[in-house]
Design a protein around this motif. Structure first.
Motif, PDB file in Angstrom:
ATOM      1  N   MET A   1       0.848  -1.190   0.000  1.00 15.53           N
ATOM      2  CA  MET A   1       0.000   0.000   0.000  1.00 15.53           C
ATOM      3  C   MET A   1       0.886   1.244   0.000  1.00 15.53           C
ATOM      4  SD  MET A   1      -2.955  -0.921   2.752  1.00 15.53           S
ATOM      5  CE  MET A   1      -4.363  -0.232   1.938  1.00 15.53           C
ATOM      6  N   ASP A   2       0.382   2.284  -0.635  1.00 15.87           N
ATOM      7  CA  ASP A   2       1.118   3.538  -0.701  1.00 15.87           C
ATOM      8  C   ASP A   2       0.620   4.461   0.412  1.00 15.87           C
ATOM      9  OD1 ASP A   2       2.803   5.552  -1.608  1.00 15.87           O
ATOM     10  OD2 ASP A   2       1.308   6.322  -3.006  1.00 15.87           O
ATOM     11  N   ILE A   3       1.289   4.405   1.541  1.00 17.53           N
ATOM     12  CA  ILE A   3       0.927   5.233   2.695  1.00 17.53           C
ATOM     13  C   ILE A   3       2.100   6.163   2.974  1.00 17.53           C
ATOM     14  CG2 ILE A   3       0.329   5.227   5.134  1.00 17.53           C
ATOM     15  CD1 ILE A   3      -0.863   2.417   4.637  1.00 17.53           C
ATOM     16  N   ARG A   4       1.814   7.434   3.177  1.00 19.91           N
ATOM     17  CA  ARG A   4       2.859   8.429   3.404  1.00 19.91           C
ATOM     18  C   ARG A   4       2.635   9.136   4.734  1.00 19.91           C
ATOM     19  NH1 ARG A   4       1.856  11.115  -2.437  1.00 19.91           N
ATOM     20  NH2 ARG A   4       2.291   9.267  -3.663  1.00 19.91           N
ATOM     21  N   TYR A  10      -8.480   5.867   7.861  1.00 20.70           N
ATOM     22  CA  TYR A  10      -9.762   5.533   8.481  1.00 20.70           C
ATOM     23  C   TYR A  10      -9.784   4.027   8.665  1.00 20.70           C
ATOM     24  CZ  TYR A  10     -11.156  10.279   7.472  1.00 20.70           C
ATOM     25  OH  TYR A  10     -11.226  11.651   7.447  1.00 20.70           O
ATOM     26  N   MET A  11      -9.920   3.586   9.905  1.00 15.48           N
ATOM     27  CA  MET A  11      -9.852   2.169  10.241  1.00 15.48           C
ATOM     28  C   MET A  11     -11.242   1.547  10.316  1.00 15.48           C
ATOM     29  SD  MET A  11      -6.693   1.710  10.449  1.00 15.48           S
ATOM     30  CE  MET A  11      -5.108   2.114  11.084  1.00 15.48           C
ATOM     31  N   LYS A  12     -11.274   0.208  10.222  1.00  9.69           N
ATOM     32  CA  LYS A  12     -12.538  -0.527  10.320  1.00  9.69           C
ATOM     33  C   LYS A  12     -13.109  -0.453  11.731  1.00  9.69           C
ATOM     34  CE  LYS A  12     -11.294  -3.755   6.675  1.00  9.69           C
ATOM     35  NZ  LYS A  12     -10.891  -5.130   6.370  1.00  9.69           N
ATOM     36  N   PRO A  16     -10.726   3.345  21.273  1.00  2.66           N
ATOM     37  CA  PRO A  16     -11.619   3.377  22.445  1.00  2.66           C
ATOM     38  C   PRO A  16     -12.268   4.743  22.731  1.00  2.66           C
ATOM     39  CG  PRO A  16      -9.699   2.079  22.962  1.00  2.66           C
ATOM     40  CD  PRO A  16      -9.462   2.676  21.597  1.00  2.66           C
ATOM     41  N   CYS A  17     -11.670   5.835  22.253  1.00  4.95           N
ATOM     42  CA  CYS A  17     -12.268   7.160  22.465  1.00  4.95           C
ATOM     43  C   CYS A  17     -13.448   7.401  21.523  1.00  4.95           C
ATOM     44  CB  CYS A  17     -11.228   8.257  22.300  1.00  4.95           C
ATOM     45  SG  CYS A  17     -10.731   8.556  20.596  1.00  4.95           S
ATOM     46  N   GLY A  18     -13.596   6.572  20.483  1.00  5.32           N
ATOM     47  CA  GLY A  18     -14.722   6.704  19.565  1.00  5.32           C
ATOM     48  C   GLY A  18     -14.345   7.151  18.163  1.00  5.32           C
ATOM     49  N   ALA A  19     -13.154   7.720  17.984  1.00  2.50           N
ATOM     50  CA  ALA A  19     -12.718   8.176  16.656  1.00  2.50           C
ATOM     51  C   ALA A  19     -12.159   6.988  15.868  1.00  2.50           C
ATOM     52  CB  ALA A  19     -11.647   9.246  16.797  1.00  2.50           C
ATOM     53  N   ASN A  20     -12.366   6.987  14.542  1.00  3.86           N
ATOM     54  CA  ASN A  20     -11.815   5.900  13.739  1.00  3.86           C
ATOM     55  C   ASN A  20     -10.798   6.402  12.724  1.00  3.86           C
ATOM     56  OD1 ASN A  20     -13.547   7.145  11.965  1.00  3.86           O
ATOM     57  ND2 ASN A  20     -14.247   5.258  11.024  1.00  3.86           N
ATOM     58  N   SER A  52      -6.412  -3.441   8.548  1.00  5.23           N
ATOM     59  CA  SER A  52      -7.568  -2.785   9.163  1.00  5.23           C
ATOM     60  C   SER A  52      -7.903  -1.420   8.559  1.00  5.23           C
ATOM     61  CB  SER A  52      -7.342  -2.642  10.668  1.00  5.23           C
ATOM     62  OG  SER A  52      -6.232  -1.821  10.915  1.00  5.23           O
ATOM     63  N   ILE A  53      -7.213  -1.023   7.480  1.00  6.50           N
ATOM     64  CA  ILE A  53      -7.493   0.270   6.846  1.00  6.50           C
ATOM     65  C   ILE A  53      -8.728   0.163   5.953  1.00  6.50           C
ATOM     66  CG2 ILE A  53      -6.649   1.969   5.181  1.00  6.50           C
ATOM     67  CD1 ILE A  53      -3.834   1.373   6.216  1.00  6.50           C
TER      68      ILE A  53
END
Length: 63
Positions: A1-4, A10-12, A16-20, A52-53
């Motif tokens: 994957m091309d991640i920089r 954004y995860m599946k 725990p704080c609620g943000a994805n 998990s992305i």
């Protein structure tokens, strides 16, 4: 994957704080990510993170 560095992932499953969504701070054999909700930084294996992305949001590059 091309991640920089600087991308927002954004995860599946949410943090725990609620943000994805997580900001990429460092890449390599593992990723250092910062939660956009609470600001906590986590280190995770590259293989585990790539599975998990759900979506990658990239900042537009200016020349």
């Amino acid at each position: 994957m091309d991640i920089r560095v600087g991308d927002i992932l954004y995860m599946k499953k949410p943090h725990p704080c609620g943000a994805n969504s997580f900001l990429v701070l460092r890449i390599g054999m593992d990723f250092k990510l910062r939660c956009t909700g609470c600001g906590r930084e986590i280190m995770t294996l590259r293989s585990k993170a790539e599975k998990s992305i759900k979506k990658i949001e990239r900042k537009e590059e200016t020349e």
